[in-house]
Design an enzyme around this catalytic site. Structure first.
Site, mmCIF file in Angstrom:
data_model
loop_
_atom_site.group_PDB
_atom_site.id
_atom_site.type_symbol
_atom_site.label_atom_id
_atom_site.label_comp_id
_atom_site.label_asym_id
_atom_site.label_seq_id
_atom_site.Cartn_x
_atom_site.Cartn_y
_atom_site.Cartn_z
ATOM 1 N N LYS A 278 -2.262 -1.375 -3.808
ATOM 2 C CA LYS A 278 -3.127 -0.204 -3.739
ATOM 3 C C LYS A 278 -2.291 1.058 -3.827
ATOM 4 O O LYS A 278 -1.290 1.133 -3.131
ATOM 5 C CB LYS A 278 -3.874 -0.264 -2.402
ATOM 6 C CG LYS A 278 -4.676 0.949 -2.096
ATOM 7 C CD LYS A 278 -5.370 0.791 -0.774
ATOM 8 C CE LYS A 278 -6.037 2.114 -0.486
ATOM 9 N NZ LYS A 278 -6.316 2.294 0.881
ATOM 10 N N LYS B 177 0.858 -1.184 0.000
ATOM 11 C CA LYS B 177 0.000 0.000 0.000
ATOM 12 C C LYS B 177 0.895 1.234 0.000
ATOM 13 O O LYS B 177 1.730 1.416 0.883
ATOM 14 C CB LYS B 177 -0.892 -0.012 1.240
ATOM 15 C CG LYS B 177 -1.729 1.243 1.369
ATOM 16 C CD LYS B 177 -2.764 1.097 2.457
ATOM 17 C CE LYS B 177 -3.513 2.389 2.670
ATOM 18 N NZ LYS B 177 -4.482 2.277 3.759
HETATM 19 C C1 PBG Z 1 -7.067 3.163 5.728
HETATM 20 C C2 PBG Z 1 -7.521 3.139 4.309
HETATM 21 C C3 PBG Z 1 -7.416 4.168 3.365
HETATM 22 C C4 PBG Z 1 -8.021 3.693 2.190
HETATM 23 C C5 PBG Z 1 -8.466 2.399 2.440
HETATM 24 N N1 PBG Z 1 -8.136 2.071 3.756
HETATM 25 C C6 PBG Z 1 -6.894 5.546 3.515
HETATM 26 C C7 PBG Z 1 -5.481 5.800 3.820
HETATM 27 O O1 PBG Z 1 -4.620 4.922 3.866
HETATM 28 O O2 PBG Z 1 -5.180 6.977 4.033
HETATM 29 C C8 PBG Z 1 -8.146 4.462 0.911
HETATM 30 C C9 PBG Z 1 -9.173 3.971 -0.051
HETATM 31 C C10 PBG Z 1 -9.487 4.909 -1.159
HETATM 32 O O3 PBG Z 1 -8.851 5.968 -1.360
HETATM 33 O O4 PBG Z 1 -10.434 4.585 -1.893
HETATM 34 N N2 PBG Z 1 -8.115 2.788 6.602
#
Ligand code: PBG
Length: 331
Positions: free
Chosen positions: A255, A201
């Protein structure tokens, strides 16, 4: 006239011919709908930067999931927006926290006829907006305390599994989170609850609309670069994925998706567990924004993005286009 031997256009002549030779088939079965449920509201709230996506009430969430199921959608992932936030994100593990009560509703409605996933993180629940508890690193800087956060994730995993989650999806990028969660789930008897690890991520600028959706602002203009990945690195993603699989991840996620197709492709070639990709809020919002201006064809670009993600090697795609796809494009 002499016909060239190599004439690829022969296979592009008709709709039927193109369908016959297409390598990738996007199906509704591949998609997971991200859904937001907010505590303490009476009416669903639209999210301005995510057209068509809502912060649901408990009740409207039930309706949405029932409709998605009727459309053939097989999986949803829940994100909670609590009424109160605190320093440790206690709403994430409170048995009466918003995601836990929503999971109980959905299990009562559908049992295991739809896969219920729960995002496992605390940023929606902390008043500082970080994905873990913070402490002073000794120099006056507030940083996330990795190991103290793991204890909270273990509690959240048990709370989500107790409430009926079939899959927990740790998204906080704490080192060791998958191992700690697997052990906690097993000790609590939840051997059948799977882990979808947000393994690679990135600290992406594409999460902006999501933060509107969950009312998160990171304190003091902070960011997540100390725990999420640097977008310059691809090999590091392989290491993250391999660690998560070794720790017990049943599925791994990359992601965002479109800016990281190389990573999806590398990971898919190397691992033998299902590979997921998250087409994130900013990716969805950009398509809608340009579409609203008439600069691109929203539907065609959505299909092109999702197909590319699958072509790169993802088996599972989390996308805000899931409902649209099920309604209009699933053929
Ligand atoms: C953290 C989380 C995020 C997203 C999914 N889980 C935000 C982050 O890491 O700041 C982002 C998903 C998206 O942008 O669609 N709980």
């Amino acid at each position: 006239m002499r016909t060239p031997i190599d004439r690829p256009r022969r296979l592009r002549r008709s709709v039927a011919m193109r369908a016959l030779v297409s390598e990738v088939h996007l199906r509704v079965d591949d998609l997971v709908a991200p859904l937001f449920v907010r505590e303490g509201i009476d009416e669903p709230q639209p999210i301005e930067s995510l057209p068509g996506v809502m912060q649901h009430t408990r009740e409207s969430l039930r309706t949405e999931v029932a409709e998605l199921k009727a459309l053939g959608v097989k999986a949803v992932i829940l994100f909670g927006v609590p009424a109160e936030k605190d320093a440790v994100g206690s709403g994430a593990y409170d048995p009466d926290g918003i995601v836990q009560v929503a999971l109980r509703d959905l299990v009562a409605d559908h049992g295991d006829e739809i896969v219920l996933m729960a995002d496992l993180c605390v940023d929606e629940y902390t008043d500082h907006g970080h994905c873990g508890v913070v402490h002073d690193d000794g120099t006056g800087r507030m940083v996330v305390d990795n190991d103290a956060t793991l204890e909270i994730y273990a509690k959240a995993a048990i709370a989500q599994a107790d409430a009926g989650a079939h899959v927990v999806a740790p998204s906080g990028m704490m080192d060791g989170q998958v191992a700690v969660i697997r052990e906690a789930l097993d000790e609590a008897g939840h051997h059948d609850v799977a882990i979808l690890a947000y393994a690679a991520k990135y600290a992406s600028a594409l999460y902006g609309p999501f933060r509107d959706a969950v009312d998160v602002t990171i304190a003091d203009g902070g960011d997540r670069k100390g725990y999420q990945q640097d977008h310059r690195n691809a090999r590091e993603a392989i290491r993250e994925v391999e660690l998560d699989i070794a720790e017990g991840a049943d599925m791994v996620m990359i992601k965002p998706a479109l800016a990281y197709l190389d990573v999806i492709s590398d990971v898919a070639a190397r691992v033998d567990v299902p590979v997921a990709a998250y087409h994130v809020s900013g990716e969805y919002a950009m398509i809608h924004a340009a579409g609203e201006r008439g600069w691109i064809d929203t539907d065609a670009v959505a299909l092109e993005h999702l197909t590319a993600i699958k072509r790169a090697g993802a088996n599972i795609i989390l996308t805000y286009f899931t409902r649209w796809f099920a309604e209009h494009a699933n053929r």
